[in-house]
Design a protein around this motif. Sequence first.
Motif, mmCIF file in Angstrom:
data_model
loop_
_atom_site.group_PDB
_atom_site.id
_atom_site.type_symbol
_atom_site.label_atom_id
_atom_site.label_comp_id
_atom_site.label_asym_id
_atom_site.label_seq_id
_atom_site.Cartn_x
_atom_site.Cartn_y
_atom_site.Cartn_z
ATOM 1 N N SER A 1 0.522 -1.449 -0.131
ATOM 2 C CA SER A 1 0.454 0.040 -0.217
ATOM 3 C C SER A 1 0.252 1.305 -0.556
ATOM 4 C CB SER A 1 -1.446 0.124 1.191
ATOM 5 O OG SER A 1 -0.121 -0.285 2.412
ATOM 6 N N GLY A 2 2.322 0.897 0.079
ATOM 7 C CA GLY A 2 2.903 2.474 0.265
ATOM 8 C C GLY A 2 3.884 2.397 -1.263
ATOM 9 N N LEU A 3 4.133 3.794 -1.127
ATOM 10 C CA LEU A 3 4.626 4.758 -1.954
ATOM 11 C C LEU A 3 5.504 3.821 -3.370
ATOM 12 C CD1 LEU A 3 4.870 7.452 -3.627
ATOM 13 C CD2 LEU A 3 7.127 7.613 -2.544
ATOM 14 N N ILE A 4 6.444 3.300 -2.322
ATOM 15 C CA ILE A 4 7.154 2.718 -3.360
ATOM 16 C C ILE A 4 6.458 1.004 -3.656
ATOM 17 C CG2 ILE A 4 9.496 1.833 -3.457
ATOM 18 C CD1 ILE A 4 10.678 2.884 -2.139
ATOM 19 N N GLY A 5 5.567 0.316 -2.736
ATOM 20 C CA GLY A 5 4.991 -0.887 -3.012
ATOM 21 C C GLY A 5 4.090 -0.897 -3.540
ATOM 22 N N ARG A 6 3.149 0.083 -3.257
ATOM 23 C CA ARG A 6 2.231 -0.228 -4.553
ATOM 24 C C ARG A 6 2.448 0.501 -6.320
ATOM 25 N NH1 ARG A 6 -1.502 -2.259 -4.263
ATOM 26 N NH2 ARG A 6 -1.201 -3.150 -6.000
ATOM 27 N N PHE A 7 3.507 0.662 -6.111
ATOM 28 C CA PHE A 7 4.231 1.051 -8.110
ATOM 29 C C PHE A 7 4.765 0.030 -7.976
ATOM 30 C CE2 PHE A 7 7.217 1.882 -10.857
ATOM 31 C CZ PHE A 7 6.839 2.796 -11.604
ATOM 32 N N VAL A 8 5.668 -0.451 -7.363
ATOM 33 C CA VAL A 8 6.714 -1.901 -7.687
ATOM 34 C C VAL A 8 5.817 -2.975 -8.224
ATOM 35 C CG1 VAL A 8 8.128 -3.951 -6.881
ATOM 36 C CG2 VAL A 8 8.639 -1.145 -6.603
ATOM 37 N N THR A 9 4.794 -3.181 -6.839
ATOM 38 C CA THR A 9 3.674 -4.270 -7.136
ATOM 39 C C THR A 9 3.132 -4.193 -8.617
ATOM 40 O OG1 THR A 9 3.290 -4.314 -5.021
ATOM 41 C CG2 THR A 9 1.432 -5.206 -6.677
ATOM 42 N N ASP A 10 2.309 -3.483 -8.794
ATOM 43 C CA ASP A 10 1.775 -2.832 -9.997
ATOM 44 C C ASP A 10 3.181 -3.481 -11.012
ATOM 45 O OD1 ASP A 10 -0.339 -2.641 -9.199
ATOM 46 O OD2 ASP A 10 -0.230 -0.619 -9.213
ATOM 47 N N ASP A 11 4.360 -2.926 -11.167
ATOM 48 C CA ASP A 11 5.251 -2.595 -12.247
ATOM 49 C C ASP A 11 5.287 -4.168 -12.121
ATOM 50 O OD1 ASP A 11 7.177 -0.670 -13.852
ATOM 51 O OD2 ASP A 11 8.232 -2.517 -12.643
ATOM 52 N N LEU A 12 5.549 -4.513 -11.470
ATOM 53 C CA LEU A 12 6.057 -6.396 -11.273
ATOM 54 C C LEU A 12 5.144 -7.371 -12.331
ATOM 55 C CD1 LEU A 12 8.007 -7.027 -8.067
ATOM 56 C CD2 LEU A 12 8.539 -6.446 -10.605
ATOM 57 N N ARG A 13 4.225 -6.765 -11.856
ATOM 58 C CA ARG A 13 2.555 -7.740 -12.249
ATOM 59 C C ARG A 13 2.387 -7.019 -14.237
ATOM 60 N NH1 ARG A 13 -1.706 -6.756 -7.721
ATOM 61 N NH2 ARG A 13 -0.995 -8.072 -6.464
ATOM 62 N N SER B 1 -6.134 0.255 0.685
ATOM 63 C CA SER B 1 -7.596 0.958 0.265
ATOM 64 C C SER B 1 -8.439 0.503 -1.173
ATOM 65 C CB SER B 1 -7.327 2.261 0.067
ATOM 66 O OG SER B 1 -6.757 2.976 -1.492
ATOM 67 N N PRO B 2 -9.581 0.474 -0.853
ATOM 68 C CA PRO B 2 -10.442 -0.433 -2.195
ATOM 69 C C PRO B 2 -9.795 -0.181 -3.583
ATOM 70 C CG PRO B 2 -11.729 1.011 -0.452
ATOM 71 C CD PRO B 2 -10.853 0.991 0.158
ATOM 72 N N ALA B 3 -9.042 1.094 -3.334
ATOM 73 C CA ALA B 3 -8.618 1.487 -4.954
ATOM 74 C C ALA B 3 -7.538 0.347 -5.542
ATOM 75 C CB ALA B 3 -8.374 2.843 -5.345
ATOM 76 N N LEU C 1 -4.485 -10.699 -5.242
ATOM 77 C CA LEU C 1 -3.516 -11.779 -4.463
ATOM 78 C C LEU C 1 -3.196 -10.340 -4.048
ATOM 79 C CD1 LEU C 1 -1.298 -13.511 -7.393
ATOM 80 C CD2 LEU C 1 -2.282 -14.180 -5.713
ATOM 81 N N ASP C 2 -3.936 -9.270 -3.848
ATOM 82 C CA ASP C 2 -3.511 -8.037 -2.946
ATOM 83 C C ASP C 2 -4.625 -8.723 -1.451
ATOM 84 O OD1 ASP C 2 -2.429 -5.970 -4.727
ATOM 85 O OD2 ASP C 2 -4.012 -5.684 -5.314
ATOM 86 N N ILE C 3 -3.237 -8.623 -0.748
ATOM 87 C CA ILE C 3 -3.881 -9.304 0.351
ATOM 88 C C ILE C 3 -4.093 -8.090 1.800
ATOM 89 C CG2 ILE C 3 -3.809 -11.133 2.053
ATOM 90 C CD1 ILE C 3 -2.273 -12.924 -0.666
ATOM 91 N N GLU C 4 -5.002 -8.505 2.724
ATOM 92 C CA GLU C 4 -4.411 -7.507 3.980
ATOM 93 C C GLU C 4 -4.384 -8.983 5.329
ATOM 94 O OE1 GLU C 4 -7.950 -5.231 4.910
ATOM 95 O OE2 GLU C 4 -7.462 -3.783 4.264
ATOM 96 N N LEU C 5 -3.023 -8.241 5.834
ATOM 97 C CA LEU C 5 -2.675 -9.390 6.775
ATOM 98 C C LEU C 5 -2.185 -8.041 7.830
ATOM 99 C CD1 LEU C 5 -0.522 -12.269 4.826
ATOM 100 C CD2 LEU C 5 -2.804 -12.424 6.064
ATOM 101 N N PRO C 6 -2.060 -8.950 9.252
ATOM 102 C CA PRO C 6 -1.595 -8.155 10.144
ATOM 103 C C PRO C 6 -0.726 -8.351 10.293
ATOM 104 C CG PRO C 6 -2.954 -9.972 10.968
ATOM 105 C CD PRO C 6 -2.757 -9.968 9.603
ATOM 106 N N LEU D 1 -13.423 15.561 4.815
ATOM 107 C CA LEU D 1 -14.320 14.685 4.637
ATOM 108 C C LEU D 1 -13.161 14.022 3.165
ATOM 109 C CD1 LEU D 1 -15.602 12.579 6.037
ATOM 110 C CD2 LEU D 1 -17.417 13.374 4.766
ATOM 111 N N LEU D 2 -13.950 14.846 2.254
ATOM 112 C CA LEU D 2 -13.102 14.373 1.286
ATOM 113 C C LEU D 2 -11.923 14.536 0.904
ATOM 114 C CD1 LEU D 2 -16.408 16.584 -1.074
ATOM 115 C CD2 LEU D 2 -15.902 13.629 -0.119
ATOM 116 N N THR D 3 -11.050 14.743 1.570
ATOM 117 C CA THR D 3 -9.226 15.083 1.929
ATOM 118 C C THR D 3 -8.770 14.149 2.582
ATOM 119 O OG1 THR D 3 -8.537 17.109 3.125
ATOM 120 C CG2 THR D 3 -9.623 17.024 0.545
ATOM 121 N N LEU D 4 -9.802 13.714 3.533
ATOM 122 C CA LEU D 4 -9.226 12.774 4.512
ATOM 123 C C LEU D 4 -8.372 11.902 4.242
ATOM 124 C CD1 LEU D 4 -9.564 12.615 7.804
ATOM 125 C CD2 LEU D 4 -11.025 10.740 7.612
ATOM 126 N N ASP D 5 -7.836 11.165 3.007
ATOM 127 C CA ASP D 5 -7.861 9.290 2.747
ATOM 128 C C ASP D 5 -5.994 10.048 2.499
ATOM 129 O OD1 ASP D 5 -9.570 8.512 2.668
ATOM 130 O OD2 ASP D 5 -9.537 8.177 0.879
#
Length: 439
Positions: A12-24, A38-40, A46-51, A433-437
């Motif tokens: 979900s991070g700045l680097i992680g999200r870009f790299v995930t999509d790029d590698l795919r 986030s839903p987006a 294969l996008d998984i939420e884990l503690p 509220l609209l800029t909270l994310d």
Amino acid sequence: MSKRTILLFSASGLIGRFVTDDLRARGFRVVGVARRLSPAQQMSALDIELPILILDAAALARVLSEHAVDVVVNCLGVLQDGPGSDTNAVHRDFVARLLQAIGDSGRAIRLVHISIPGMVEADRTAFATTKRDAERLIAASGIPHAILRPGFVVAPSAYGGSAMLRALAAFPLDLPDKEMATLFQPVAVEDIAATIAWLAARDIDDASLKAVSWDLMQAEPITMAGVIKQFRHAFGTATWRRLVMPAFLLDLGAKIGDFANHLGWMPPLRSTAIAELRHGVTGDPSAWIAATGIAPKTLAETIGRHPASIQDKWFARLFLAKALIFASLVAFWLVSGFIALFVSYRAAAGILTAHNFSPALVDPITIGTSLMDMSIGVLIAFRRTAAIGLVAGIVASLGYMVGAAILTPDLWIEPLGALVKTGPAIVLMLVALLTLDNR
């Protein structure tokens, strides 16, 4: 299509999200793991939420085995300790469990770990020292690994420090001269993704890649002023006359940011961020360039030579205003409730008495609405409950307006226009509220 499976932590991070999509896009099977997506960001099954941070080594080993992982990419990182953020837990303890899990998984796995550039002797913050602790654990593990130390990361999206620089570029405001002269070596997030793809495609038995540590950045350092200048060219603000921020104001902003951090917010302007900024971001990318053949993009190539889009401009302008919006709303609700309850209680109660409210209701209504106002301010102040507070504030304001229209319509024409001003306050809460994310 590559048969290799990559598991990436912090998808979900700045680097992680870009790299995930790029590698795919390059054909790798990538399992993107994050504590929250986030839903987006849930682009694939294969996008998984884990503690992540509470998983022990055995649980991590099961994840590696279940997905038949060949490469693990660890992008996890937090800037500063605070609610839900522990530099020791994220940078050192998690890496220790991950190394054990890789060893126990029974699989030949290469670890790619995202760290920070610089020398150990210059580390001054918990962020830096715990990052370096993780590097030592990895180096001693004997597991095939690559430690990547990106410079100042520039990506299409913005978060934290990169968002702050965009905001500075959109306004006629400069940091103090000392900070503007700090040396930076940027790196395009595309080059980070290309490096990870290059490593993932290599045989794990390649002796030359058994244990590597590379600085990822453009070869020639530039100043922070140079970085912001490039953004200003994109925003069309390069010729504006600018005001230099006094150093004490920057330090005050960092202290306010630290306070906001304790409330669950993660502003880019915090004491750790300022300490790292003053330290600079430099390194030697020659080993990385020689090994991979990747020619790092220049800052001009990364940011682009085309004008910023209107979306870019709106984000940059609102980024600094967002903090002021939330701070003003917190103050508005806390102060208005406090004044009605402690400073002008008789005047507040007198409004109800003058409109023929039952004496038995005057005190409960006055006290109740005052406590409600202050409670809304407290809810907005904490990141975890901010959305609830904003919705409650909008509902309460609409309730005040409707109630006044029915019970005390003459208040709508009182000279100071208190009720008339409630409308813009509702709009401001809607903007918040609209800029909270953040992502």
